[in-house]
Design an enzyme around this catalytic site. Structure first.
Site, mmCIF file in Angstrom:
data_model
loop_
_atom_site.group_PDB
_atom_site.id
_atom_site.type_symbol
_atom_site.label_atom_id
_atom_site.label_comp_id
_atom_site.label_asym_id
_atom_site.label_seq_id
_atom_site.Cartn_x
_atom_site.Cartn_y
_atom_site.Cartn_z
ATOM 1 N N ARG A 106 -15.884 20.216 25.953
ATOM 2 C CA ARG A 106 -16.438 19.817 27.241
ATOM 3 C C ARG A 106 -16.033 18.450 27.783
ATOM 4 N NH1 ARG A 106 -22.375 19.079 24.252
ATOM 5 N NH2 ARG A 106 -21.569 17.455 22.888
ATOM 6 N N ASP A 162 -18.149 28.232 17.676
ATOM 7 C CA ASP A 162 -19.554 27.851 17.804
ATOM 8 C C ASP A 162 -20.244 28.348 16.549
ATOM 9 O OD1 ASP A 162 -21.771 27.052 20.047
ATOM 10 O OD2 ASP A 162 -22.536 28.558 18.663
ATOM 11 N N ARG A 185 -16.308 17.887 17.906
ATOM 12 C CA ARG A 185 -16.363 18.348 19.301
ATOM 13 C C ARG A 185 -15.235 17.783 20.151
ATOM 14 N NH1 ARG A 185 -21.002 21.245 22.163
ATOM 15 N NH2 ARG A 185 -22.716 21.198 20.708
ATOM 16 N N TYR A 234 -32.068 28.748 13.991
ATOM 17 C CA TYR A 234 -31.884 29.366 15.314
ATOM 18 C C TYR A 234 -32.388 30.810 15.308
ATOM 19 C CZ TYR A 234 -28.893 25.694 17.332
ATOM 20 O OH TYR A 234 -28.411 24.519 17.847
ATOM 21 N N ARG A 269 -11.859 26.987 30.922
ATOM 22 C CA ARG A 269 -13.075 27.767 30.670
ATOM 23 C C ARG A 269 -13.604 28.487 31.912
ATOM 24 N NH1 ARG A 269 -17.350 26.936 27.383
ATOM 25 N NH2 ARG A 269 -18.339 28.321 28.881
#
Lengths: 360, 360
Positions: A44, A89, A40, A164, A53
């Site tokens: 973010r 992702d 990651r 998921y 973004r």
């Protein structure tokens, strides 16, 4: 062009990344510089990412080649890490396959309709027919900029994707997935088989477009018993890797495979046996203990505790040095976190870790 | 009245629960009937609970003796389980100590102010001064109704409570807790020491008021490495149990202790060494494997996978029979789930498990 399907211009075949510390370590040798990157790292925690973004939904950013490439490059420029990790992702291949999925802030991927029945699975498109062009384009743009720094491609593993899908969103206890695998094993097998073929193609697209290594993330595998993992998860992961294996190249030019899960103490030998080069280790298991579970021949990746990124530098430095010391039990070690970079991480701390690791 | 501080009217001393299968198994013998209860059996899966809770906030229900007693009794009446588990929440002792905490639907316990500094910890009240009267009253009401069925008291372990407190709410990766323990170990130690004393008193209140066994839940301990668990979590759990130990009674009348965490494979021997009678095992570890980690002398509790409660009965029945068969590796086995009853469970399935287990 079997048996070595990598195009001649691929960074692995053209010699561009041949001397990179990352690939040396992933092949089990000890380079002069200890390689380091962060799960990651693209995303973010970086102000330049948050700026880029603005106005772009997460999955749109993943599927816009210029954005995905730029986001992948940002942490490499900023931190001087030894690899780019392709910005994507785990649900991107599902989006490309036409499923209605969105990333909901504070919650994660949410599907318009959970996929739980054989009829739904039979109606899913043939993975061979899914258009992966935005992925290939993003990877090509990225490696053109990365130069001698290798790009790691990545995909979520079939079990985690299935967890998921059957819940229609995040289900951290994976109750729906475990119910389906035991209650309707043939339905489960059909689902993870489809996901394995899709995952294999997603990885194949990345390596053929220029990725020099691939990582399979099975984020939730640690929720399974060893018996359930071996029966209901591992075969699909192996199948996904077997799909991509012929595309990895051969000999010194072969792209290595990394396998990662959290909470995986019991699963480590089974993860290794999926036919991978490197096993990623979360923060819970000291690397020397992991090596004793894996056998001494397996390079490891990890496992700095992300919780310590906000601790005083002396505490973090001592921890990183301890991780590196314990990693010496393995034939080679790629320094990384034991999980993804938390959103509130001060990025200057990551740069400092890179400098420290490179000085060791 | 040391060394046996249990009042003469206590169910353990008056002989009321003496022949219960639960207590026999917790003491390591094999009763004629295999005992079974379910973590979270009291609560959200029962329509009669949802009806009773209308108009009562969660923590208010826990602190209203008549409500807490009735909710504790509901599943015993309905399912015929071998124990009541005291209806409470791990943050109840913190609420009693005056902290501003609420249970937010869909999120969990949320504190008005996270507790992270030494000043805040020093300002917390002396655990000895906290009024536990509503707990004692609820337990007394409950055991008066339970008769020959023993009541299990419970508390969250100091580490898990601290993980909520330092984050101000649920932090499933426990990043804030791990940061604090490594960055400011003395602050961490002061916090878990206070929590240990509070937890000890909360348990002591329950056993003195009539609970015949006690369970310490360390929900999040599985997020820790063994080294972190042994340094930063286990000593406080031991201390909490040591606070209550003199109140447990002696000899054949002593109230047994149960220790439970999820994801605890690596931690099992350390959990056993907290000085407990029974170790609870989550769904990830087959009981025979758990016994090989714990040593053959330790009774176990668990470990039916909650995911299978919604599977067809034949699948669930085969699983329960397998759990019972593997549990025969231990000197005794208390059948339970490997985690709490999920909210969407059909309660008739739980009754059917009780009947099955009692027939084995």
């Amino acid at each position: 062009m079997p048996p070595d399907a990598l195009p001649p211009t691929h960074p692995l075949r053209s010699g561009v990344v041949a001397d990179s510390p990352l690939l040396a370590a992933m092949r089990g040798t000890r380079p002069d510089t200890l390689p380091v990157w962060f799960m990651r790292q693209a995303g973010r925690s970086l102000p330049e990412y948050r700026e880029l973004r603005v106005g772009h939904a997460m999955l749109d950013a993943c599927l816009t080649p210029e954005l995905a490439a730029e986001i992948t490059l940002q942490p490499v420029r900023r931190h001087g890490v030894d690899a780019g990790i392709f910005f994507s992702d785990i649900v991107v291949p599902l989006k490309l396959a036409g499923l209605d999925v969105e990333i909901v802030a504070g919650r994660g991927p949410v599907f318009a309709t959970p996929v739980t029945s054989r009829e739904q699975i039979d109606a899913l498109p043939d993975p061979e027919s899914v258009d992966m062009a935005p992925i290939a384009a993003a990877v090509a743009l990225t490696v053109a900029e990365l130069g001698a720094t290798p790009l790691i491609g990545f995909a979520g593993a079939p079990f985690t994707l299935a967890a998921y899908l059957v819940a229609g969103g995040p289900d951290r206890d994976q109750l729906q997935a475990r119910r389906l695998m035991h209650a309707e094993p043939e339905t489960w097998d059909a689902l993870v088989d489809w996901l394995a073929r899709l995952t294999g193609r997603f990885l194949q697209t990345q390596v053929q477009a220029g990725a020099s290594a691939l990582q399979l993330f099975d984020s939730w595998a640690g929720g399974l018993s060893l018996a359930d993992y071996e029966r209901f998860a591992a075969p699909a992961s192996r199948r996904a890797l077997d799909v991509v294996r012929p595309a990895l190249g051969e000999g010194a030019d072969r792209a290595p495979l990394v396998h990662f899960a959290t909470g995986s103490f019991e699963l480590l030998p089974a993860m290794r046996d999926a036919g991978v080069d490197v096993v990623g280790i979360d923060h819970r298991i000291p690397l020397d203990v992991a090596v004793s579970r894996l056998g001494a021949g397996v390079p490891v990746q990890g496992n700095v505790d992300p919780a310590l990124l906000t601790a005083p530098w002396e505490v973090l430095e001592a921890h990183v040095r301890d991780v590196v010391r314990r990693g010496q039990a393995a034939p080679a070690h790629v320094v990384n976190l034991g999980h993804g970079v938390p959103a509130d991480t001060d990025p200057t701390v990551l740069t400092r870790i890179v400098d420290l690791v490179h000085s060791l």
